[in-house]
Design an enzyme around this catalytic site. Structure first.
Site, mmCIF file in Angstrom:
data_model
loop_
_atom_site.group_PDB
_atom_site.id
_atom_site.type_symbol
_atom_site.label_atom_id
_atom_site.label_comp_id
_atom_site.label_asym_id
_atom_site.label_seq_id
_atom_site.Cartn_x
_atom_site.Cartn_y
_atom_site.Cartn_z
ATOM 1 N N TYR A 108 -69.244 0.040 -7.487
ATOM 2 C CA TYR A 108 -70.266 -0.370 -8.447
ATOM 3 C C TYR A 108 -70.983 -1.654 -8.039
ATOM 4 O O TYR A 108 -70.370 -2.608 -7.572
ATOM 5 C CB TYR A 108 -69.630 -0.595 -9.819
ATOM 6 C CG TYR A 108 -69.117 0.646 -10.484
ATOM 7 C CD1 TYR A 108 -69.944 1.740 -10.702
ATOM 8 C CD2 TYR A 108 -67.806 0.716 -10.927
ATOM 9 C CE1 TYR A 108 -69.470 2.884 -11.326
ATOM 10 C CE2 TYR A 108 -67.315 1.846 -11.559
ATOM 11 C CZ TYR A 108 -68.151 2.928 -11.761
ATOM 12 O OH TYR A 108 -67.680 4.052 -12.384
ATOM 13 N N MET A 144 -61.869 1.076 -12.914
ATOM 14 C CA MET A 144 -60.826 1.292 -13.911
ATOM 15 C C MET A 144 -59.582 1.941 -13.315
ATOM 16 O O MET A 144 -58.454 1.586 -13.672
ATOM 17 C CB MET A 144 -61.354 2.157 -15.056
ATOM 18 C CG MET A 144 -60.354 2.357 -16.180
ATOM 19 S SD MET A 144 -60.982 3.376 -17.524
ATOM 20 C CE MET A 144 -62.267 2.317 -18.189
ATOM 21 N N ASP A 145 -59.769 2.885 -12.393
ATOM 22 C CA ASP A 145 -58.665 3.691 -11.887
ATOM 23 C C ASP A 145 -58.440 3.566 -10.385
ATOM 24 O O ASP A 145 -57.522 4.185 -9.861
ATOM 25 C CB ASP A 145 -58.922 5.178 -12.171
ATOM 26 C CG ASP A 145 -59.466 5.405 -13.558
ATOM 27 O OD1 ASP A 145 -58.748 5.099 -14.520
ATOM 28 O OD2 ASP A 145 -60.624 5.872 -13.676
ATOM 29 N N LYS A 196 -37.840 -12.121 -22.615
ATOM 30 C CA LYS A 196 -38.921 -11.784 -23.544
ATOM 31 C C LYS A 196 -39.963 -10.912 -22.846
ATOM 32 O O LYS A 196 -39.998 -10.819 -21.617
ATOM 33 C CB LYS A 196 -39.560 -13.057 -24.081
ATOM 34 C CG LYS A 196 -40.206 -13.933 -23.017
ATOM 35 C CD LYS A 196 -40.777 -15.200 -23.619
ATOM 36 C CE LYS A 196 -41.439 -16.060 -22.539
ATOM 37 N NZ LYS A 196 -42.063 -17.276 -23.107
ATOM 38 N N HIS A 232 -38.767 -27.136 -25.935
ATOM 39 C CA HIS A 232 -39.480 -26.524 -24.809
ATOM 40 C C HIS A 232 -40.435 -27.546 -24.206
ATOM 41 O O HIS A 232 -41.165 -28.235 -24.928
ATOM 42 C CB HIS A 232 -40.254 -25.293 -25.281
ATOM 43 C CG HIS A 232 -40.744 -24.419 -24.172
ATOM 44 N ND1 HIS A 232 -39.919 -23.950 -23.168
ATOM 45 C CD2 HIS A 232 -41.975 -23.921 -23.898
ATOM 46 C CE1 HIS A 232 -40.617 -23.197 -22.334
ATOM 47 N NE2 HIS A 232 -41.875 -23.174 -22.758
ATOM 48 N N ARG A 247 -32.541 -22.533 -19.375
ATOM 49 C CA ARG A 247 -33.173 -21.355 -19.965
ATOM 50 C C ARG A 247 -34.284 -20.835 -19.051
ATOM 51 O O ARG A 247 -35.454 -20.805 -19.409
ATOM 52 C CB ARG A 247 -33.732 -21.780 -21.328
ATOM 53 C CG ARG A 247 -33.877 -20.721 -22.369
ATOM 54 C CD ARG A 247 -34.292 -21.304 -23.716
ATOM 55 N NE ARG A 247 -35.538 -22.051 -23.643
ATOM 56 C CZ ARG A 247 -35.659 -23.339 -23.930
ATOM 57 N NH1 ARG A 247 -34.616 -24.050 -24.307
ATOM 58 N NH2 ARG A 247 -36.841 -23.931 -23.840
#
Length: 390
Positions: free
Chosen positions: A273, A321-322, A44, A174, A230
């Protein structure tokens, strides 16, 4: 291919390398723990963000008998990619395409009487019996047939089997507390599943296969294997019970990025920052081209290390962010722009593990690997051809 929206033009140079040879190794480890039980590989969420199609081919080649996914759409993608082993999908919307699932011989896990009615109606339209599995709620109180509805669903299932609209290929549940192997809930849930199977059998519709164990139970509770196990996270080489060790599993994903810049920082100067880190002495820092948009979450700021040329260096200042920054020490340690920085992997080159990030974040390794995104390119190694592929 990219994990997020990036490509060669927009990517940062970061790579999530997926070792398909490690997938095969982990399948074989899980088969040993499963004993006589079959193994269903859970793929999944795009194979826990490792690439469902490629991982599926590797897992089937290693001996996996079945595959489990969440949605019918995920299952149909595997069928379109040539995966021929049984595939089970178990979470559905009101508009899920049961007709397409039945046509493609995708197993359908149902959790309500309404879902069962919809599957039977689809089987009549298609003119082919559906491969049905009943998911039983044995105490997780999430998805699954509730105890109050079980007799109604079992009666309806028996009628559908008699009609030829469905084949009852499985019953499953489950576990809620599998990462605590001795938790009494595990035994209680197993007993409730056995009771549900007995009730189905008394109606003349015994399921062909019964399964309960996820990764943790597969590795720690051999008595709960039933007919099939599983495993999910263990397939990708990460321990579902870290306190008990690695169980011989090999992590499949390695995350790396490039050193984008190097600069000197004087004693007393701060970085990134908010100035949350100030250099205690003259030092050299490296800028790594990866950030929270790519899955290096901001809460990791100052709480993880990267490995460059076999040496570990601490992150300093806030993750952006980057990009983020690591402290190389006063002499720069010989690191150059363009060098590879390893964020996590199997540890063969001294790098951290995904579990190290999970520990720092007070979460689980599942969240770490499924969270890698953005401009990170996925690269497969150890493919059937022996070549690296993207």
């Amino acid at each position: 291919m990219s994990i997020g929206c990036g490509d060669e033009r927009t990517g940062s140079g970061a790579v999530a390398s997926v070792d398909l040879g490690a997938v095969g190794h982990n399948v074989r480890v899980l088969q040993q723990f499963a004993g006589e039980a079959a193994v269903m590989a859970v793929l999944k969420a795009d194979g826990y963000n490792h690439g469902a199609i490629e991982v599926a081919h590797a897992a089937v080649a290693a001996g996996v008998q079945e595959i489990g996914v969440t949605t019918i759409g995920e299952a149909l993608e595997l069928r379109a990619a040539g995966i021929g082993v049984p595939v089970l999908a178990w979470l559905h919307r009101t508009d899920s395409d049961y007709d397409a699932a039945i046509t493609a011989q995708v197993g359908i896990g149902v959790s309500t009487a309404a879902q069962l009615d919809a599957v039977v109606a689809a089987a009549r339209r298609v003119g082919r019996a559906a491969d049905l599995s009943l998911k039983i709620d044995t105490g997780l109180n999430r998805n699954g047939v509730a105890e109050a509805d079980l007799d109604v669903v079992l009666d309806a299932t028996a009628a559908a089997v008699a009609e030829g609209a469905v084949r009852l290929v499985g019953m499953f549940s489950h576990l809620a507390c599998s990462d605590e192997p001795s938790h009494p809930a595990n035994d209680a849930q197993a007993e409730r599943l056995r009771d549900a199977v007995s009730r189905a059998s008394r109606r003349g519709t015994p399921p062909a296969v019964v399964h309960l164990s996820n990764s943790a139970a597969t590795l720690t509770r051999p008595d709960l294997c039933f007919d099939m196990v599983r495993p999910g996270i263990a397939l990708y080489g990460l321990s579902p019970v870290p306190d008990l060790g690695t169980f011989g599993l090999r992590p499949v994903m390695t995350l790396s990025a490039q050193v984008a810049n190097i600069k000197k920082v004087s004693k007393g100067e701060s970085v990134s920052y908010g100035y949350t880190w100030t250099a205690p002495a003259d030092t050299v820092v490296a800028l790594i081209a990866l950030g929270y948009a790519d899955g290096v979450v901001r809460r990791l700021s100052g709480r993880f290390e990267v490995t460059i040329a076999g040496r570990r260096f601490p992150s300093v200042g806030r993750v952006c962010m980057d990009q983020f920054v690591v402290d190389l020490g006063g002499d720069g340690s010989g690191v150059a722009v363009g060098d590879e920085a390893l964020l996590f992997g199997p540890g063969a080159r001294g790098e951290a593990h995904a579990q190290d990030w999970a520990d720092a974040l007070d979460t689980i390794s599942y969240e770490v690997v499924t969270g890698i995104r953005g401009r990170v390119r996925r690269q497969f190694v150890g493919a059937r051809s022996g070549e690296a592929t993207e």
